[in-house]
Scaffold this motif. Structure first.
Motif, PDB file in Angstrom:
ATOM      1  N   VAL A 302       0.750  -1.202  -0.030  1.00 15.95           N
ATOM      2  CA  VAL A 302      -0.116  -0.091   0.006  1.00 15.95           C
ATOM      3  C   VAL A 302       0.915   1.194   0.093  1.00 15.95           C
ATOM      4  CG1 VAL A 302      -1.896   1.331   1.342  1.00 15.95           C
ATOM      5  CG2 VAL A 302      -1.886  -1.456   1.368  1.00 15.95           C
ATOM      6  N   ILE A 303       1.743   1.254   0.735  1.00 17.98           N
ATOM      7  CA  ILE A 303       2.829   2.455   0.870  1.00 17.98           C
ATOM      8  C   ILE A 303       4.246   1.704   1.041  1.00 17.98           C
ATOM      9  CG2 ILE A 303       3.539   4.623   1.998  1.00 17.98           C
ATOM     10  CD1 ILE A 303       0.958   4.948   3.222  1.00 17.98           C
ATOM     11  N   PRO A 304       5.035   1.732  -0.104  1.00 19.57           N
ATOM     12  CA  PRO A 304       6.517   1.159   0.020  1.00 19.57           C
ATOM     13  C   PRO A 304       7.148   1.973   1.122  1.00 19.57           C
ATOM     14  CG  PRO A 304       5.795   1.271  -2.191  1.00 19.57           C
ATOM     15  CD  PRO A 304       4.734   2.229  -1.383  1.00 19.57           C
ATOM     16  N   LYS A 305       8.199   1.371   1.501  1.00 11.84           N
ATOM     17  CA  LYS A 305       9.211   2.011   2.280  1.00 11.84           C
ATOM     18  C   LYS A 305      10.847   2.007   1.368  1.00 11.84           C
ATOM     19  CE  LYS A 305       7.942  -0.224   6.550  1.00 11.84           C
ATOM     20  NZ  LYS A 305       7.212  -1.342   6.357  1.00 11.84           N
ATOM     21  N   ASP A 306      11.664   3.056   1.918  1.00 16.23           N
ATOM     22  CA  ASP A 306      12.759   3.204   1.292  1.00 16.23           C
ATOM     23  C   ASP A 306      13.715   2.399   1.955  1.00 16.23           C
ATOM     24  OD1 ASP A 306      13.606   4.459   3.840  1.00 16.23           O
ATOM     25  OD2 ASP A 306      13.303   6.459   3.082  1.00 16.23           O
ATOM     26  N   ALA A 307      15.070   2.381   1.557  1.00 11.16           N
ATOM     27  CA  ALA A 307      16.028   1.469   2.238  1.00 11.16           C
ATOM     28  C   ALA A 307      16.126   1.861   3.747  1.00 11.16           C
ATOM     29  CB  ALA A 307      17.324   1.756   1.327  1.00 11.16           C
ATOM     30  N   LYS A 308      15.948   2.948   4.226  1.00 11.78           N
ATOM     31  CA  LYS A 308      15.739   3.165   5.681  1.00 11.78           C
ATOM     32  C   LYS A 308      14.767   2.749   6.260  1.00 11.78           C
ATOM     33  CE  LYS A 308      19.298   6.950   5.383  1.00 11.78           C
ATOM     34  NZ  LYS A 308      19.598   8.275   5.673  1.00 11.78           N
ATOM     35  N   GLY A 309      13.669   2.300   5.551  1.00 13.13           N
ATOM     36  CA  GLY A 309      12.576   1.844   6.269  1.00 13.13           C
ATOM     37  C   GLY A 309      11.307   3.005   6.382  1.00 13.13           C
ATOM     38  N   ASN A 310      11.580   4.078   5.881  1.00 19.19           N
ATOM     39  CA  ASN A 310      10.894   5.025   5.900  1.00 19.19           C
ATOM     40  C   ASN A 310       9.705   4.867   4.863  1.00 19.19           C
ATOM     41  OD1 ASN A 310      11.896   6.741   8.057  1.00 19.19           O
ATOM     42  ND2 ASN A 310      13.752   6.855   6.377  1.00 19.19           N
ATOM     43  N   LEU A 311       8.479   5.309   5.390  1.00 22.52           N
ATOM     44  CA  LEU A 311       7.303   5.409   4.324  1.00 22.52           C
ATOM     45  C   LEU A 311       7.313   6.364   3.068  1.00 22.52           C
ATOM     46  CD1 LEU A 311       4.099   4.999   6.262  1.00 22.52           C
ATOM     47  CD2 LEU A 311       5.277   3.262   5.215  1.00 22.52           C
ATOM     48  N   THR A 312       7.204   5.956   1.748  1.00 22.70           N
ATOM     49  CA  THR A 312       7.359   6.457   0.618  1.00 22.70           C
ATOM     50  C   THR A 312       6.051   7.152   0.316  1.00 22.70           C
ATOM     51  OG1 THR A 312       7.424   4.908  -0.718  1.00 22.70           O
ATOM     52  CG2 THR A 312       9.645   5.743   0.264  1.00 22.70           C
ATOM     53  N   LYS A 313       5.882   7.336  -1.212  1.00 22.64           N
ATOM     54  CA  LYS A 313       4.567   7.722  -1.614  1.00 22.64           C
ATOM     55  C   LYS A 313       3.741   6.446  -1.855  1.00 22.64           C
ATOM     56  CE  LYS A 313       2.645   9.531  -6.030  1.00 22.64           C
ATOM     57  NZ  LYS A 313       3.312  10.145  -7.355  1.00 22.64           N
ATOM     58  N   PRO A 314       2.453   6.730  -1.534  1.00 21.85           N
ATOM     59  CA  PRO A 314       1.376   5.322  -1.457  1.00 21.85           C
ATOM     60  C   PRO A 314       1.702   5.065  -3.064  1.00 21.85           C
ATOM     61  CG  PRO A 314       0.271   7.129  -0.448  1.00 21.85           C
ATOM     62  CD  PRO A 314       1.689   7.640  -0.958  1.00 21.85           C
ATOM     63  N   SER A 315       1.409   3.528  -3.195  1.00 23.90           N
ATOM     64  CA  SER A 315       1.188   2.988  -4.435  1.00 23.90           C
ATOM     65  C   SER A 315      -0.174   3.151  -5.084  1.00 23.90           C
ATOM     66  CB  SER A 315       1.595   1.463  -4.471  1.00 23.90           C
ATOM     67  OG  SER A 315       0.253   0.665  -3.940  1.00 23.90           O
ATOM     68  N   THR A 316      -0.448   2.715  -6.262  1.00 20.57           N
ATOM     69  CA  THR A 316      -1.834   2.844  -6.841  1.00 20.57           C
ATOM     70  C   THR A 316      -2.735   1.578  -6.338  1.00 20.57           C
ATOM     71  OG1 THR A 316      -1.072   1.650  -8.833  1.00 20.57           O
ATOM     72  CG2 THR A 316      -1.009   4.168  -8.943  1.00 20.57           C
ATOM     73  N   LEU A 317      -2.255   0.656  -5.541  1.00 23.97           N
ATOM     74  CA  LEU A 317      -2.981  -0.384  -5.286  1.00 23.97           C
ATOM     75  C   LEU A 317      -4.464  -0.277  -5.005  1.00 23.97           C
ATOM     76  CD1 LEU A 317      -3.285  -3.413  -5.164  1.00 23.97           C
ATOM     77  CD2 LEU A 317      -2.044  -3.299  -2.651  1.00 23.97           C
ATOM     78  N   VAL A 318      -4.596   0.849  -3.971  1.00 22.95           N
ATOM     79  CA  VAL A 318      -5.985   1.177  -3.338  1.00 22.95           C
ATOM     80  C   VAL A 318      -6.958   1.410  -4.486  1.00 22.95           C
ATOM     81  CG1 VAL A 318      -7.507   2.411  -1.905  1.00 22.95           C
ATOM     82  CG2 VAL A 318      -5.245   1.538  -0.942  1.00 22.95           C
ATOM     83  N   ALA A 319      -6.391   2.381  -5.071  1.00 19.87           N
ATOM     84  CA  ALA A 319      -7.304   2.790  -6.582  1.00 19.87           C
ATOM     85  C   ALA A 319      -7.659   1.732  -7.356  1.00 19.87           C
ATOM     86  CB  ALA A 319      -6.599   4.027  -7.235  1.00 19.87           C
ATOM     87  N   ASP A 320      -6.565   0.748  -7.584  1.00 25.64           N
ATOM     88  CA  ASP A 320      -6.567  -0.166  -8.787  1.00 25.64           C
ATOM     89  C   ASP A 320      -7.342  -1.214  -8.535  1.00 25.64           C
ATOM     90  OD1 ASP A 320      -4.857   1.070 -10.403  1.00 25.64           O
ATOM     91  OD2 ASP A 320      -2.954  -0.032  -9.812  1.00 25.64           O
ATOM     92  N   ALA A 321      -7.328  -1.533  -6.956  1.00 22.48           N
ATOM     93  CA  ALA A 321      -8.133  -2.442  -6.384  1.00 22.48           C
ATOM     94  C   ALA A 321      -9.906  -2.231  -6.420  1.00 22.48           C
ATOM     95  CB  ALA A 321      -7.793  -3.008  -5.185  1.00 22.48           C
ATOM     96  N   HIS A 322      -9.924  -1.026  -5.738  1.00 19.70           N
ATOM     97  CA  HIS A 322     -11.290  -0.514  -5.919  1.00 19.70           C
ATOM     98  C   HIS A 322     -11.817  -0.318  -7.151  1.00 19.70           C
ATOM     99  CE1 HIS A 322     -10.988   1.644  -1.805  1.00 19.70           C
ATOM    100  NE2 HIS A 322     -10.954   0.278  -1.483  1.00 19.70           N
ATOM    101  N   ALA A 323     -11.093   0.003  -8.111  1.00 19.07           N
ATOM    102  CA  ALA A 323     -11.643  -0.136  -9.678  1.00 19.07           C
ATOM    103  C   ALA A 323     -12.120  -1.259 -10.181  1.00 19.07           C
ATOM    104  CB  ALA A 323     -10.375   0.496 -10.841  1.00 19.07           C
ATOM    105  N   ALA A 324     -11.462  -2.518  -9.632  1.00 22.04           N
ATOM    106  CA  ALA A 324     -11.905  -3.971 -10.061  1.00 22.04           C
ATOM    107  C   ALA A 324     -12.914  -4.422  -8.826  1.00 22.04           C
ATOM    108  CB  ALA A 324     -10.442  -4.863  -9.889  1.00 22.04           C
ATOM    109  N   GLY A 325     -13.219  -3.560  -7.967  1.00 25.36           N
ATOM    110  CA  GLY A 325     -14.432  -4.033  -7.300  1.00 25.36           C
ATOM    111  C   GLY A 325     -14.050  -4.625  -5.977  1.00 25.36           C
ATOM    112  N   LEU A 326     -12.740  -4.699  -5.660  1.00 21.94           N
ATOM    113  CA  LEU A 326     -12.227  -5.369  -4.439  1.00 21.94           C
ATOM    114  C   LEU A 326     -12.119  -4.381  -3.268  1.00 21.94           C
ATOM    115  CD1 LEU A 326      -9.594  -7.361  -6.225  1.00 21.94           C
ATOM    116  CD2 LEU A 326     -11.515  -8.304  -5.503  1.00 21.94           C
ATOM    117  N   ILE A 327     -12.185  -5.046  -2.077  1.00 22.08           N
ATOM    118  CA  ILE A 327     -11.878  -4.372  -1.016  1.00 22.08           C
ATOM    119  C   ILE A 327     -10.525  -4.718  -0.439  1.00 22.08           C
ATOM    120  CG2 ILE A 327     -14.298  -4.265  -0.032  1.00 22.08           C
ATOM    121  CD1 ILE A 327     -13.399  -6.420   2.186  1.00 22.08           C
ATOM    122  N   LEU A 328      -9.820  -3.834   0.568  1.00 22.90           N
ATOM    123  CA  LEU A 328      -8.688  -3.978   0.976  1.00 22.90           C
ATOM    124  C   LEU A 328      -8.402  -3.820   2.203  1.00 22.90           C
ATOM    125  CD1 LEU A 328      -8.409  -1.784  -1.765  1.00 22.90           C
ATOM    126  CD2 LEU A 328      -5.922  -2.250  -1.258  1.00 22.90           C
TER     127      LEU A 328
END
Length: 389
Positions: A302-328
């Motif tokens: 959902v939100i990848p981490k960088d090499a130091k373990g910090n959160l980065t920018k959210p992926s498109t997974l939530v939008a893509d899954a919802h577009a397919a009719g799936l819950i997360l």
């Protein structure tokens, strides 16, 4: 939850089940993609089934495993006391005589006192579990009566020393007992209690003549909980297990997804070259939606981490899954520093609590429909904060 055939029925019945869960994706105004504003505008849906649960849904991971040894009735009871909307009761593994019991893994050396039972010393074995050599005691080598002589212990005592206070207090629950407990708690609390069982290592067990899907579906049918509006959501890391269940029951079904570069073990066994990265593409999600109603991704998807373990920018997974009719329903939020992204840790003690409310807020803002957490009370408070804006 852990890291880990035909579609005809899914084409017909799956549509109805997706509609049921889809209400958890749609806001009161009909907006999609689970935007934060949608969740704030529609914290509790009206109607039956999952539509009546709050969003984001708080799922007690193996009960209240931040405070009690996991997969015990002490843990399950406390999760409800702390406000969990659904209890993950439980990770299902079979016994030698075909009963389903609730353990994180079939190897029980780290979650029970079996090592203190000299009568079972000769049951200690080394087996290959989903391609990994594992040494210990395995549920499939015990009858239910034998397992009932054991008691549960804390799985990660170095991190959760407080939980060791309860070592030996509770026995291993069976899934039959969980289904009865669900009904008892529903009557006692005056509201429907939901559970979220998982088929663990079904390919591994099928090779031993233990059919997880058949055992699970039989238990659900016996208790009248195999319908699309039944308060039981079923999950698995093996897509083929969910496909099999789609032919056997009408319950909401969820495919669990580990790290992007991993392959479900049933894919490994069948020679399917796809990885989780392939499953979370729009095409892969559309295929999942043909037989399931949701996905349970690791939070890192959902939100990848960088090499130091910090959160980065959210992926498109939530939008893509919802577009397919799936819950997360991603996994797993925990309060301790050792489990939190680096930028939400506090101090240097890995067992100390970090800024878990900040982490919850960040994940909720992506539009996820719910989350597994070891600390249901923290999750409930974090949701309240988020919905207030």
């Amino acid at each position: 939850m852990g890291a880990q055939e035909s579609y005809e029925q899914g084409q017909g019945q799956g549509t109805g089940r997706r509609a049921l869960l889809g209400a958890a994706v749609l806001g009161a105004g009909g907006a999609v993609l689970g935007l934060p504003g949608v969740a704030r505008a529609d914290a509790r849906h009206t109607g039956g089934g999952l539509k009546g649960l709050p969003v984001p849904t708080i799922i007690g991971h193996r009960g209240a495993s931040g405070y009690r040894p996991e997969h015990t009735f002490g843990s399950y009871d406390l999760a409800l006391d702390l406000g969990a909307d659904i209890v993950e009761a439980g990770d299902l593994v079979p016994t030698k005589d075909g009963h389903l019991v609730c353990r994180h893994e079939p190897e029980i050396g780290g979650t029970t006192d079996v090592a203190d039972h000299p009568e079972f010393a000769d049951r200690r074995r080394t087996k290959v579990l989903d391609g990994v050599s594992t040494t210990g005691w395995f549920t499939e080598d015990f009858t239910l009566a034998e397992l009932k002589t054991l008691r549960a212990i804390e799985r990660i005592p170095a991190t959760r020393q407080h939980n060791t206070l309860y070592n030996g207090r509770w026995e291993i629950p069976t899934f039959e007992e969980v289904l009865k407990w669900q009904d008892e708690q529903t009557r006692k609390r005056g509201k429907q209690v939901w559970i979220y069982p998982e088929t663990k290592h079904p390919t591994y067990f099928r090779k031993q003549g233990l059919d997880m899907e058949a055992l699970l579906s039989r238990a659900l049918r016996k208790h009248g909980k195999d319908r699309k509006d039944s308060p039981v959501v079923i999950q698995s890391f093996e897509p083929s297990s969910i496909q099999r269940l789609n032919k056997l029951v009408d319950n909401p079904l969820v495919v669990l997804l580990s790290a992007a570069n991993t392959r479900p073990f049933d894919f490994v066994e069948s020679g399917d070259p796809r990885t989780v990265a392939d499953l979370i593409t729009p095409e892969g999600l559309k295929e999942i939606a043909s037989y399931a109603q949701g996905i349970g991704p690791t939070l890192d998807l959902v939100i990848p981490k960088d090499a130091k373990g910090n959160l980065t920018k959210p992926s498109t997974l939530v939008a893509d899954a919802h577009a397919a009719g799936l819950i997360l329903h991603p996994y797993t939020m925990r309060d301790e520093n050792t489990f939190l992204p680096t930028n939400f840790q506090k101090g240097t003690d890995p067992t100390a609590y970090g800024d878990v409310f900040g982490a919850f807020r960040t994940y909720f803002a992506t539009g996820i429909d719910g989350v597994f957490t070891d600390n249901a009370d923290t999750g409930v408070l974090a949701r309240e904060d988020f919905l207030r804006g």
